[in-house]
Design a protein around this motif. Sequence first.
Motif, PDB file in Angstrom:
ATOM      1  N   ARG A 203       0.826  -1.205   0.000  1.00 16.08           N
ATOM      2  CA  ARG A 203       0.000   0.000   0.000  1.00 16.08           C
ATOM      3  C   ARG A 203       0.868   1.267   0.000  1.00 16.08           C
ATOM      4  N   PRO A 204       0.415   2.326  -0.693  1.00 15.35           N
ATOM      5  CA  PRO A 204       1.137   3.604  -0.635  1.00 15.35           C
ATOM      6  C   PRO A 204       1.068   4.178   0.773  1.00 15.35           C
ATOM      7  N   LEU A 205       2.165   4.780   1.220  1.00 12.59           N
ATOM      8  CA  LEU A 205       2.227   5.336   2.557  1.00 12.59           C
ATOM      9  C   LEU A 205       2.521   6.831   2.510  1.00 12.59           C
ATOM     10  N   MET A 206       2.165   7.527   3.580  1.00  9.92           N
ATOM     11  CA  MET A 206       2.368   8.964   3.681  1.00  9.92           C
ATOM     12  C   MET A 206       3.744   9.253   4.282  1.00  9.92           C
ATOM     13  N   PHE A 207       4.480  10.162   3.666  1.00 10.09           N
ATOM     14  CA  PHE A 207       5.810  10.495   4.169  1.00 10.09           C
ATOM     15  C   PHE A 207       5.721  11.295   5.473  1.00 10.09           C
ATOM     16  N   GLY A 208       6.639  11.005   6.377  1.00 12.12           N
ATOM     17  CA  GLY A 208       6.795  11.821   7.573  1.00 12.12           C
ATOM     18  C   GLY A 208       5.953  11.421   8.759  1.00 12.12           C
ATOM     19  N   VAL A 209       5.069  10.457   8.586  1.00 14.02           N
ATOM     20  CA  VAL A 209       4.253   9.978   9.700  1.00 14.02           C
ATOM     21  C   VAL A 209       4.256   8.457   9.683  1.00 14.02           C
ATOM     22  N   ALA A 210       4.015   7.868  10.838  1.00 11.71           N
ATOM     23  CA  ALA A 210       4.060   6.414  10.963  1.00 11.71           C
ATOM     24  C   ALA A 210       3.001   5.936  11.939  1.00 11.71           C
TER      25      ALA A 210
ATOM     26  N   VAL B 244       8.334   7.979   0.270  1.00  8.30           N
ATOM     27  CA  VAL B 244       8.271   6.633   0.832  1.00  8.30           C
ATOM     28  C   VAL B 244       8.068   5.647  -0.312  1.00  8.30           C
ATOM     29  N   GLU B 245       8.882   4.586  -0.358  1.00  8.70           N
ATOM     30  CA  GLU B 245       8.807   3.629  -1.454  1.00  8.70           C
ATOM     31  C   GLU B 245       8.998   2.203  -0.946  1.00  8.70           C
ATOM     32  N   TRP B 246       8.419   1.263  -1.669  1.00 12.02           N
ATOM     33  CA  TRP B 246       8.671  -0.156  -1.435  1.00 12.02           C
ATOM     34  C   TRP B 246       9.699  -0.611  -2.456  1.00 12.02           C
ATOM     35  N   VAL B 247      10.774  -1.264  -1.991  1.00 15.60           N
ATOM     36  CA  VAL B 247      11.856  -1.675  -2.884  1.00 15.60           C
ATOM     37  C   VAL B 247      12.313  -3.081  -2.497  1.00 15.60           C
ATOM     38  N   GLY B 248      13.090  -3.678  -3.379  1.00 13.31           N
ATOM     39  CA  GLY B 248      13.698  -4.968  -3.061  1.00 13.31           C
ATOM     40  C   GLY B 248      13.042  -6.138  -3.760  1.00 13.31           C
ATOM     41  N   ASN B 249      13.553  -7.317  -3.475  1.00 18.90           N
ATOM     42  CA  ASN B 249      13.123  -8.544  -4.148  1.00 18.90           C
ATOM     43  C   ASN B 249      12.190  -9.370  -3.272  1.00 18.90           C
ATOM     44  N   VAL B 250      11.167  -9.918  -3.908  1.00 15.56           N
ATOM     45  CA  VAL B 250      10.209 -10.803  -3.240  1.00 15.56           C
ATOM     46  C   VAL B 250      10.205 -12.130  -3.982  1.00 15.56           C
ATOM     47  N   ARG B 251      10.268 -13.207  -3.228  1.00 15.00           N
ATOM     48  CA  ARG B 251      10.254 -14.544  -3.813  1.00 15.00           C
ATOM     49  C   ARG B 251       9.036 -15.298  -3.291  1.00 15.00           C
ATOM     50  N   ILE B 252       8.254 -15.844  -4.202  1.00 15.70           N
ATOM     51  CA  ILE B 252       7.082 -16.653  -3.849  1.00 15.70           C
ATOM     52  C   ILE B 252       7.328 -18.061  -4.361  1.00 15.70           C
ATOM     53  N   GLU B 253       7.253 -19.043  -3.480  1.00 20.15           N
ATOM     54  CA  GLU B 253       7.608 -20.407  -3.872  1.00 20.15           C
ATOM     55  C   GLU B 253       6.585 -21.414  -3.362  1.00 20.15           C
ATOM     56  N   CYS B 254       6.240 -22.370  -4.228  1.00 18.09           N
ATOM     57  CA  CYS B 254       5.353 -23.467  -3.852  1.00 18.09           C
ATOM     58  C   CYS B 254       6.082 -24.779  -4.148  1.00 18.09           C
ATOM     59  N   GLN B 255       6.491 -25.475  -3.095  1.00 19.14           N
ATOM     60  CA  GLN B 255       7.236 -26.719  -3.280  1.00 19.14           C
ATOM     61  C   GLN B 255       6.377 -27.816  -3.894  1.00 19.14           C
ATOM     62  N   GLU B 256       5.087 -27.812  -3.587  1.00 17.34           N
ATOM     63  CA  GLU B 256       4.199 -28.873  -4.077  1.00 17.34           C
ATOM     64  C   GLU B 256       4.045 -28.838  -5.597  1.00 17.34           C
ATOM     65  N   THR B 257       4.070 -27.643  -6.195  1.00 25.55           N
ATOM     66  CA  THR B 257       3.891 -27.527  -7.645  1.00 25.55           C
ATOM     67  C   THR B 257       5.209 -27.318  -8.390  1.00 25.55           C
ATOM     68  N   GLY B 258       6.261 -26.961  -7.640  1.00 26.49           N
ATOM     69  CA  GLY B 258       7.540 -26.711  -8.282  1.00 26.49           C
ATOM     70  C   GLY B 258       7.622 -25.368  -8.971  1.00 26.49           C
ATOM     71  N   LEU B 259       6.660 -24.473  -8.695  1.00 24.12           N
ATOM     72  CA  LEU B 259       6.665 -23.146  -9.310  1.00 24.12           C
ATOM     73  C   LEU B 259       7.169 -22.108  -8.312  1.00 24.12           C
ATOM     74  N   ARG B 260       7.868 -21.118  -8.847  1.00 22.83           N
ATOM     75  CA  ARG B 260       8.273 -19.989  -8.017  1.00 22.83           C
ATOM     76  C   ARG B 260       8.183 -18.695  -8.836  1.00 22.83           C
TER      77      ARG B 260
END
Length: 437
Positions: A159-166, A261-277
Amino acid sequence: SSIHQSPSSHLLSSHQKKRKKKRKKKEALFLFLPNWSSSSSNNHPSSDQSSIMVNEQEGEKIKEVILTSPISLEGDSNVDYKAPNILQRVFSLLNNVRPGSDLTRFQLPPLFNIPKSHLQCYGEAVYCVNKDMLSNCAHGDTAVDRMIAVIGWSISTVRPLMFGVAPYNPVLGETHHVSRGSLNVLLEQVSHHPPVSALHATDETNHVELLWCHHAVPKFLGATIETTVHGKRRLNLMQRQESYVMNSPKLLIRLLPKPGVEWVGNVRIECQETGLRAELSYKGSSFFGFGGGGRSLRGKIIDSSSSNTLYEIDGQWDRSVKIKDTSDGKSKVIYNAKEAISSLPTPFVKDPEGVRESESGVVWAEVSKGIIKKEWEKARDAKRHLEDKQRELLRQRKSKGENWVPKHFHLACTPENSWDCSPKHRTIPPAPIIFPI
């Protein structure tokens, strides 16, 4: 002339009225604060406003619950609350922390808070969505269809976030319990130092289970604050006997030269039962904050058995994301942010007596009222009182040699020095707080 009175409608004496008042059950009185969302609905109370619910018994206030509109796409909320000047907040922060500082113990004054707990924000990422994307993950005909649905749902939690507040840092034992249709969501703050939040959600109708264990670690790096969210998210499709394990992107707060404010970086989604990632990469703006490419998302779906790329993913997570079949070049939209997370209604209290004292909206009620009304001294006093109360409870436990134990989760530290949470109960019951659909 005389007035006829039947036995059932006779006038009560002052003494009788007092006795009748004492026999009354708990009553719920709904009050409203300034509008926090432009969305509206007619089939529940306070869907388009911040709401205070006050339970009363014999005229004495027992409980208040503050619920504010969810975080959604910018421009879709008519937010009455506005934070102070950006430069004022930036230089105030720079004067109070040093590069490399661990900010997990840094306490923000209410001037820097939105009237919402981190626990509520984590929960909103799951239940505050216009489309039922989570149950759709279980309905795909093929393993690839289900992986694509899981990717779309995963993007919707950003979700987009507002800068300067938390949001507030949750207190130990704080909970948040909300239902959206047949999906019941429960969160608990299972550790305060370090801060660890646990989430368990179950949908028995669609046979879906969700488990999160979040340990956010913010670091001040001079011109930026980078928050790494440790812990795994696990989505279980019970009928398919499939489990999808994923991590979270990093939150980057840029102070200079252009705040944001930004979301950055790598996300990995893996399912061992299907062999897909799936491998996803969240990109932010350039260092100077100018130019295009902000909030972009790229990735691919890979067949682990052959290492072949089946689909390519491209788009912007706050707009739309497409997926392209590498075998024939055909593409389709798998996520539309405007459809999913714009104009989100405000949750409301359906069962006042079922709301726990540990509920986020109860714990932070006085602080939130002060922030929303811009009564900063009252908000500061309420926050200080809450923090002092937590310190006193900690001193009492130490004096008795007691260790605090989570009520709803088992908490363990893994060999990799991360945290793992497992639920104590198989399913989550319906909640007293409802997100309208």
